[in-house]
Write a protein that holds these residues in place. Structure first.
Motif, PDB file in Angstrom:
ATOM      1  N   THR A 131      50.183 -20.081 -86.372  1.00 55.67           N
ATOM      2  CA  THR A 131      49.194 -20.635 -87.546  1.00 55.67           C
ATOM      3  C   THR A 131      47.760 -20.097 -86.953  1.00 55.67           C
ATOM      4  O   THR A 131      47.047 -20.126 -87.828  1.00 55.67           O
ATOM      5  CB  THR A 131      49.414 -22.138 -87.629  1.00 55.67           C
ATOM      6  OG1 THR A 131      49.042 -22.662 -86.311  1.00 55.67           O
ATOM      7  CG2 THR A 131      50.656 -22.240 -88.034  1.00 55.67           C
ATOM      8  N   ALA A 132      47.676 -19.380 -85.789  1.00 51.23           N
ATOM      9  CA  ALA A 132      46.372 -18.978 -85.296  1.00 51.23           C
ATOM     10  C   ALA A 132      45.891 -17.825 -86.154  1.00 51.23           C
ATOM     11  O   ALA A 132      46.560 -16.960 -86.830  1.00 51.23           O
ATOM     12  CB  ALA A 132      46.401 -18.654 -83.959  1.00 51.23           C
ATOM     13  N   ASP A 174      53.931 -21.806 -79.934  1.00 53.29           N
ATOM     14  CA  ASP A 174      53.992 -21.854 -81.346  1.00 53.29           C
ATOM     15  C   ASP A 174      52.547 -21.962 -82.074  1.00 53.29           C
ATOM     16  O   ASP A 174      52.738 -21.546 -83.143  1.00 53.29           O
ATOM     17  CB  ASP A 174      54.529 -23.169 -81.561  1.00 53.29           C
ATOM     18  CG  ASP A 174      56.285 -23.236 -81.411  1.00 53.29           C
ATOM     19  OD1 ASP A 174      56.785 -22.147 -81.118  1.00 53.29           O
ATOM     20  OD2 ASP A 174      56.829 -24.566 -81.504  1.00 53.29           O
ATOM     21  N   ALA A 175      51.663 -22.085 -81.021  1.00 49.51           N
ATOM     22  CA  ALA A 175      50.191 -21.914 -81.690  1.00 49.51           C
ATOM     23  C   ALA A 175      49.934 -20.664 -82.388  1.00 49.51           C
ATOM     24  O   ALA A 175      48.973 -20.653 -83.151  1.00 49.51           O
ATOM     25  CB  ALA A 175      49.405 -22.363 -80.663  1.00 49.51           C
ATOM     26  N   GLN A 190      44.657 -25.305 -77.404  1.00 46.94           N
ATOM     27  CA  GLN A 190      45.764 -23.911 -77.181  1.00 46.94           C
ATOM     28  C   GLN A 190      45.977 -23.137 -78.436  1.00 46.94           C
ATOM     29  O   GLN A 190      46.008 -21.877 -78.555  1.00 46.94           O
ATOM     30  CB  GLN A 190      47.202 -24.612 -76.926  1.00 46.94           C
ATOM     31  CG  GLN A 190      47.244 -25.195 -75.710  1.00 46.94           C
ATOM     32  CD  GLN A 190      47.883 -24.201 -74.539  1.00 46.94           C
ATOM     33  OE1 GLN A 190      48.755 -23.477 -74.743  1.00 46.94           O
ATOM     34  NE2 GLN A 190      46.790 -24.011 -73.521  1.00 46.94           N
ATOM     35  N   ALA A 191      45.290 -23.810 -79.663  1.00 46.42           N
ATOM     36  CA  ALA A 191      45.244 -22.924 -80.909  1.00 46.42           C
ATOM     37  C   ALA A 191      44.107 -22.106 -80.763  1.00 46.42           C
ATOM     38  O   ALA A 191      44.263 -20.859 -81.261  1.00 46.42           O
ATOM     39  CB  ALA A 191      45.435 -23.966 -82.198  1.00 46.42           C
ATOM     40  N   ALA A 236      45.021 -18.958 -78.649  1.00 42.77           N
ATOM     41  CA  ALA A 236      45.666 -18.211 -79.506  1.00 42.77           C
ATOM     42  C   ALA A 236      44.728 -17.222 -80.258  1.00 42.77           C
ATOM     43  O   ALA A 236      44.795 -15.856 -80.319  1.00 42.77           O
ATOM     44  CB  ALA A 236      46.753 -18.729 -80.156  1.00 42.77           C
ATOM     45  N   THR A 237      43.687 -18.018 -80.758  1.00 38.48           N
ATOM     46  CA  THR A 237      42.713 -17.190 -81.672  1.00 38.48           C
ATOM     47  C   THR A 237      42.019 -16.185 -80.705  1.00 38.48           C
ATOM     48  O   THR A 237      41.653 -15.227 -81.527  1.00 38.48           O
ATOM     49  CB  THR A 237      41.820 -17.937 -82.492  1.00 38.48           C
ATOM     50  OG1 THR A 237      42.838 -18.837 -83.125  1.00 38.48           O
ATOM     51  CG2 THR A 237      40.892 -17.338 -83.313  1.00 38.48           C
ATOM     52  N   LEU A 250      51.586 -23.102 -75.047  1.00 35.19           N
ATOM     53  CA  LEU A 250      52.108 -23.751 -76.405  1.00 35.19           C
ATOM     54  C   LEU A 250      52.238 -22.739 -77.382  1.00 35.19           C
ATOM     55  O   LEU A 250      51.548 -22.463 -78.169  1.00 35.19           O
ATOM     56  CB  LEU A 250      51.399 -24.912 -76.860  1.00 35.19           C
ATOM     57  CG  LEU A 250      51.104 -26.039 -75.815  1.00 35.19           C
ATOM     58  CD1 LEU A 250      50.243 -27.073 -76.590  1.00 35.19           C
ATOM     59  CD2 LEU A 250      52.347 -26.747 -75.417  1.00 35.19           C
ATOM     60  N   GLU A 285      46.890 -29.348 -77.726  1.00 33.91           N
ATOM     61  CA  GLU A 285      47.056 -28.546 -78.847  1.00 33.91           C
ATOM     62  C   GLU A 285      45.994 -27.881 -79.683  1.00 33.91           C
ATOM     63  O   GLU A 285      46.319 -26.691 -79.989  1.00 33.91           O
ATOM     64  CB  GLU A 285      48.011 -29.376 -80.088  1.00 33.91           C
ATOM     65  CG  GLU A 285      49.511 -29.745 -79.336  1.00 33.91           C
ATOM     66  CD  GLU A 285      50.237 -30.495 -80.387  1.00 33.91           C
ATOM     67  OE1 GLU A 285      49.846 -30.622 -81.304  1.00 33.91           O
ATOM     68  OE2 GLU A 285      51.550 -30.921 -80.071  1.00 33.91           O
ATOM     69  N   ASP A 286      44.788 -28.552 -79.827  1.00 30.08           N
ATOM     70  CA  ASP A 286      43.805 -27.801 -80.577  1.00 30.08           C
ATOM     71  C   ASP A 286      43.335 -26.716 -79.596  1.00 30.08           C
ATOM     72  O   ASP A 286      42.818 -25.817 -80.127  1.00 30.08           O
ATOM     73  CB  ASP A 286      42.917 -28.988 -80.861  1.00 30.08           C
ATOM     74  CG  ASP A 286      42.348 -29.905 -79.770  1.00 30.08           C
ATOM     75  OD1 ASP A 286      42.822 -29.673 -78.570  1.00 30.08           O
ATOM     76  OD2 ASP A 286      41.280 -30.653 -79.975  1.00 30.08           O
TER      77      ASP A 286
END
Length: 500
Positions: free
Chosen positions: A387-388, A383-384, A368-369, A372-373, A381, A365-366
């Motif tokens: 909040t990115a 949903d990341a 994948q976040a 996204a950035t 994932l 998850e980290d």
């Protein structure tokens, strides 16, 4: 282009090399030069390991927007945790990467890990030809956050996992990105979105008539880029894709495909396309879009990430995107198959455990976040993204994908031996992109007849491949391509495969 989703961002910058074709014109000097440009010296990772003492892992890809993120969020932390491993990454343009991989394959100098951009072959074909080794022996992918997105025939072959999905399949490569400053100069309100093909044509004409810029970029040096544009526009006109999943038949000569051709050719006839487009690959068009030479560029989700890394001032000046236009007011989705694997580990890699551990980290998850950035393709994932730290236009684009894209079936998932057929199938040329390329260059073509010839050739090639694998004992036929319960406007979920 495989209708069940090309490998991530697998749209190269030039006509690709066939899976059984090598660069026949490449001499020894050219080969050495290509390898030197890619590896810095032409030596294999195994040779570097033996010569240097420390394990060196060579990593090649085309993901320019991911450069900083890969180094900071993946490679540096891994090397700190594993001081015996040194990761050396090479980022190449997609066309250059495909050629370099072909050359490296012939000289036994493939990198440890690489993407598939520029290789005109289904992953199953490359697996069957011995390019890769499985990674599931070295890391627990069955417990990873993307475990429910790992499928037989796409990522797993004969029970072994070879690759993992890192990006979302809910995406397409025909997003009309616009230069807000140029639109305003032309008197166009970006919020007044062009919904239809005629609307988009009118905006392009207004830009051409009221500014010093051109209306639209269409980098026609790249047949695979053109292929994607045609297929995705055809779906907005009612085509199921290149295959009608209800019957399993190829449909590239159907009316929606002809309409998509006619629309793109009309843009050129109306002098709305940048005149240098025939000589451009997508990276050229991105640079010239950034320079303000044109207002609209249909391209993929990574466009804004490319700009943010290369021309951040352009992003600050203002850009945005619209949904893919359609021929009329009726809303029709674009279909995309389940996401394929992105990075693959070479059979000859001396560092398969390290490579597998790196790929496993990319599913977390980290990471994948962080992915996204970087604003390349949306992460697996999804949903990341919520909040990115991403540009509002990127967030808007992902929201549009949720409305515009539906997940199509994949024969590889539905039948355990369908991937063998895809592995056996040879590229058919001229394909959709090459036909459009010829038409845009001014060649007098009967588009409908050319598409019919291509459709017939694709059908014949699948029949040939089926006969070959059936002769080898595979129990598979064309029914593997038939999904009678498919609804074009719904996602084809995993439970639908058992219910068909």
């Amino acid at each position: 282009m495989n209708t069940s989703q090309t490998t991530a961002r697998g749209i190269p910058g030039m006509a690709p090399i066939g899976r059984r074709q090598f660069l026949g014109a490449t001499g020894a000097g050219s080969l050495a030069a290509v390898l030197a440009s890619c590896t810095g010296g032409g030596q294999s990772s195994e040779e570097e390991t033996e010569g240097g003492g420390d394990g060196t892992l060579q990593w090649w890809d085309q993901f320019r927007p991911l450069t900083q993120m890969l180094e900071q969020d993946l490679f540096d932390p891994y090397m700190q945790d594993n001081p015996g491993i040194t990761i050396e990454r090479r980022e190449l343009a997609a066309a250059d990467l495909g050629q370099a991989l072909q050359v490296a394959r012939r000289s036994n100098q493939l990198p440890d890990v690489h993407s598939l951009a520029g290789l005109d072959a289904a992953p199953a074909a490359l697996v069957s030809e011995g390019w890769f080794q499985p990674i599931s022996d070295f890391a627990d992918f069955a417990s990873s956050p993307v475990a429910d997105q790992i499928f037989d025939g796409l990522h797993r072959f004969n029970g072994d996992v070879y690759a993992v999905p890192l990006f979302s399949s809910r995406q397409h490569a025909t997003i009309p990105w616009y230069n807000a400053e140029l639109l305003e100069q032309a008197g166009v309100d970006p919020d007044d979105e062009p919904v239809t093909w005629d609307d988009l044509r009118a905006v392009a004409r207004q830009v051409r008539d009221n500014t010093d810029a051109h209306g639209i970029f269409l980098p026609a040096q790249n047949p695979n880029y053109l292929n994607a544009i045609v297929v995705q526009l055809a779906m907005t006109a009612g085509a199921p894709g290149e295959i009608d999943w209800r019957t399993g038949e190829y449909v590239q000569d159907s009316d929606p495909f002809v309409q998509a051709f006619e629309f793109l050719l009309s843009l050129q006839q109306d002098e709305l396309i940048h005149p240098s487009s025939p000589a451009m690959i997508p990276r050229d068009a991105t640079a010239r879009w950034a320079a303000g030479e044109g207002a609209i560029y249909p391209w993929g989700p990574w466009f804004i990430g490319d700009l943010a890394s290369e021309s951040p001032d352009v992003v600050e000046r203002g850009l945005g995107c619209w949904s893919i236009p359609r021929p009329d007011s009726e809303m029709r989705s674009v279909r995309s198959g389940p996401a394929g694997g992105v990075f693959w580990v070479s059979t000859d890699s001396a560092q398969p455990e390290a490579a597998a551990e790196l790929l496993l980290r990319m599913t977390q998850e980290d990471f994948q976040a962080a992915l996204a950035t970087a604003m390349d393709q949306p992460p697996a994932l999804l949903d990341a993204v919520e909040t990115a730290d991403v540009h509002p236009a990127y967030r808007d684009m992902v929201a549009r994908f949720a409305e515009d894209v539906r997940i199509a079936p994949a024969p590889e998932i539905g039948h355990p031996e369908a991937w063998r057929v895809l592995a056996e199938m040879r590229p058919v040329e001229p394909g959709i992109g090459t036909i459009l390329q010829s038409a845009l260059s001014g060649e007098d073509l009967d588009v409908a007849a050319e598409l019919r010839t291509y459709r017939e050739a694709m059908s014949a090639e699948r029949e040939r491949a089926l006969e070959v694998v059936q002769g080898e004992g595979a129990e598979v036929d064309q029914d593997a391509w038939v999904f009678g319960n498919w609804d074009p406007e719904s996602d084809y979920a995993i439970e639908d495969y058992d219910a068909r």
